[in-house]
Enzyme design. Structure first.
Site, PDB file in Angstrom:
ATOM      1  N   ARG A   1       0.834  -1.216   0.000  1.00  0.00           N
ATOM      2  CA  ARG A   1       0.000   0.000   0.000  1.00  0.00           C
ATOM      3  C   ARG A   1       0.859   1.253   0.000  1.00  0.00           C
ATOM      4  O   ARG A   1       0.520   2.248  -0.640  1.00  0.00           O
ATOM      5  CB  ARG A   1      -0.935  -0.029   1.222  1.00  0.00           C
TER       6      ARG A   1
ATOM      7  N   LYS B   1      -2.671   6.418   1.464  1.00  0.00           N
ATOM      8  CA  LYS B   1      -2.426   6.919   2.817  1.00  0.00           C
ATOM      9  C   LYS B   1      -1.472   8.108   2.729  1.00  0.00           C
ATOM     10  O   LYS B   1      -0.272   8.001   2.984  1.00  0.00           O
ATOM     11  CB  LYS B   1      -1.849   5.780   3.671  1.00  0.00           C
TER      12      LYS B   1
HETATM   13  N1  PLP Z   1      -9.052   4.317   6.852  1.00  0.00           N
HETATM   14  C1  PLP Z   1      -8.237   5.319   7.170  1.00  0.00           C
HETATM   15  C2  PLP Z   1      -8.567   6.681   6.695  1.00  0.00           C
HETATM   16  C3  PLP Z   1      -7.094   5.070   7.954  1.00  0.00           C
HETATM   17  O1  PLP Z   1      -6.270   6.055   8.291  1.00  0.00           O
HETATM   18  C4  PLP Z   1      -6.822   3.763   8.377  1.00  0.00           C
HETATM   19  C5  PLP Z   1      -5.628   3.450   9.144  1.00  0.00           C
HETATM   20  O2  PLP Z   1      -4.660   2.975   8.675  1.00  0.00           O
HETATM   21  C6  PLP Z   1      -7.717   2.747   8.008  1.00  0.00           C
HETATM   22  C7  PLP Z   1      -8.821   3.058   7.256  1.00  0.00           C
HETATM   23  C8  PLP Z   1      -7.485   1.329   8.421  1.00  0.00           C
HETATM   24  O3  PLP Z   1      -6.496   0.738   7.663  1.00  0.00           O
HETATM   25  P1  PLP Z   1      -5.624  -0.450   8.232  1.00  0.00           P
HETATM   26  O4  PLP Z   1      -6.580  -1.495   8.665  1.00  0.00           O
HETATM   27  O5  PLP Z   1      -4.800  -0.888   7.090  1.00  0.00           O
HETATM   28  O6  PLP Z   1      -4.843   0.098   9.354  1.00  0.00           O
HETATM   29  C1  COI Z   2      -3.752   3.490  11.612  1.00  0.00           C
HETATM   30  O1  COI Z   2      -4.734   2.866  12.027  1.00  0.00           O
HETATM   31  O2  COI Z   2      -2.643   2.966  11.542  1.00  0.00           O
HETATM   32  C2  COI Z   2      -3.851   4.865  11.183  1.00  0.00           C
HETATM   33  O3  COI Z   2      -2.980   5.314  10.513  1.00  0.00           O
HETATM   34  C3  COI Z   2      -4.983   5.667  11.588  1.00  0.00           C
HETATM   35  C4  COI Z   2      -4.601   6.918  12.266  1.00  0.00           C
HETATM   36  C5  COI Z   2      -5.858   7.672  12.490  1.00  0.00           C
HETATM   37  C6  COI Z   2      -3.881   6.699  13.542  1.00  0.00           C
END
Ligand code: PLP
Ligand code: COI
Length: 341
Positions: free
Chosen positions: A82, A184
């Protein structure tokens, strides 16, 4: 190795400086080998691309101590992938995916004393990130970049741990249909700051963003994807090109199907349908699965039947299975758990 004297059980989701971080620089079209450093400060030119035009992307992952004392991390290959996609979208050079995983493991290992013990309720949050570091004044990509990995021990993202949250349907948009919502990038979070400060002022824990084009479909929150459970026990998560492809959410769909024998699908979810859901949760690395008890849509309250005191039963099973896999008490699917030492 002796652990640091930290009150693990009472950690919030905050930054605590740890001993080492990984740094690699990109110059003249190539990444250097990178190294661990004890210097937590970044010194860059006043006109660096990141400072002027927000050219920065990041990742979020965690290291866990298992019951038998191993230190592990969860699906780091997907974070590497990602981050490569995020970098490409912002015209940044990709940090090689195998080197990304190596750097993450190396940084966790160097900060082993900060990895919270099994059962403490805390984890080591790992934040790989990358930014344009040379001076840029015309709007264009930087030519030099820095990739770093920092770590910090954390507790629950939402105060109150697993107490159900109250969220509001937000009038601000998070991501445009053909924009950057699926990567991200720091810029997505900068633009959510006003909305979250405003939500907190109004007494809400988080924002539910809708699709910007029609404002009829559920997208995500500022830092997590949504997960719903229908009244007939099906797990559903929003499908959209403008939300972050959460690794937690993708894993939970597989956990629902393969471990819990539930039907699970990713599809468009109209806001209109939310009132018919049995359970709702926010899922992500930081959020894990945080239950939602109430969603407020411009004064109209949607109270999830699971209530405001505890997680819904399906959410709870998902939570327990996922965290069991992450902490090594439940057998993980092939390749999900990568050992640090
Ligand atoms: N959506 C957003 C906007 C986020 O910042 C995050 C955090 O990483 C997620 C979803 C969840 O993603 P992940 O499960 O890969 O941490
Ligand atoms: C994560 O879950 O790793 C994120 O980057 C989300 C952030 C709002 C802390």
């Amino acid at each position: 190795m002796e652990k640091k004297n930290i009150d693990w059980a009472n950690l919030g989701f905050g930054y605590m400086q740890t001993d080492y971080r990984f740094v690699s620089n990109y110059k003249n079209g190539a990444w250097d080998d990178g190294m661990l450093t004890e210097d937590a400060n970044v010194v860059i030119n006043e006109c660096a691309g990141v400072l002027q035009y927000a050219q920065t992307v990041f990742e979020g992952m965690k290291a866990y101590t298992t019951e038998d004392g191993r230190i592990v991390t969860f699906r780091p290959d997907l974070n590497a992938e990602r981050m490569a996609q995020s970098a490409a979208r912002l015209e940044m050079p990709v940090f090689p995916q195998d080197k990304f995983v190596e750097a993450v493991l190396k940084t966790i290992k160097a900060n082993e004393a900060y990895v919270p013990p099994f059962g403490s309720g805390a984890t080591l949050y790992v934040r790989p990130y990358m930014f344009g570091s040379n001076p840029v004044i015309g709007v264009k990509p930087a030519e030099e970049y820095q990739f770093r990995v920092l770590t910090t021990p954390v507790g629950p993202y939402f105060k109150g741990g697993v107490k159900p949250l109250t969220i509001r349907v937000c009038d601000f948009d998070r991501a445009a249909p053909n924009g950057t919502g699926h990567i991200k990038a720091g810029l997505n979070y900068a633009m959510s700051l006003h909305a979250i400060v405003d939500a907190h002022k109004q007494g809400y824990d988080e924002n539910m963003y809708l699709d910007a084009a029609t404002r009829t479909y559920v997208e995500e929150t500022g830092g997590a994807n949504f997960l719903f459970v229908t009244k007939d026990g099906k797990v559903v998560t929003p499908k959209s090109n403008s939300i972050l492809p959460s690794i937690t959410r993708r894993s939970l769909i597989q956990v629902a199907q393969e471990y819990l024998g539930l039907e699970a699908e990713e599809r468009e979810i109209p806001l209109e349908e939310v009132k018919d859901m049995a359970e709702c949760g926010l899922c992500g690395t930081a959020a894990v699965i945080s239950p939602v008890g109430k969603i407020v849509d411009h004064g109209k309250e949607i109270c999830l039947p699971s209530g405001m005191t505890e997680m819904g039963p399906v959410t709870k099973k998902l939570y327990e299975t996922l965290t069991g896999i992450q902490m090594g008490t439940i057998k993980a699917p092939e390749g999900w758990i990568v050992e640090v030492k």
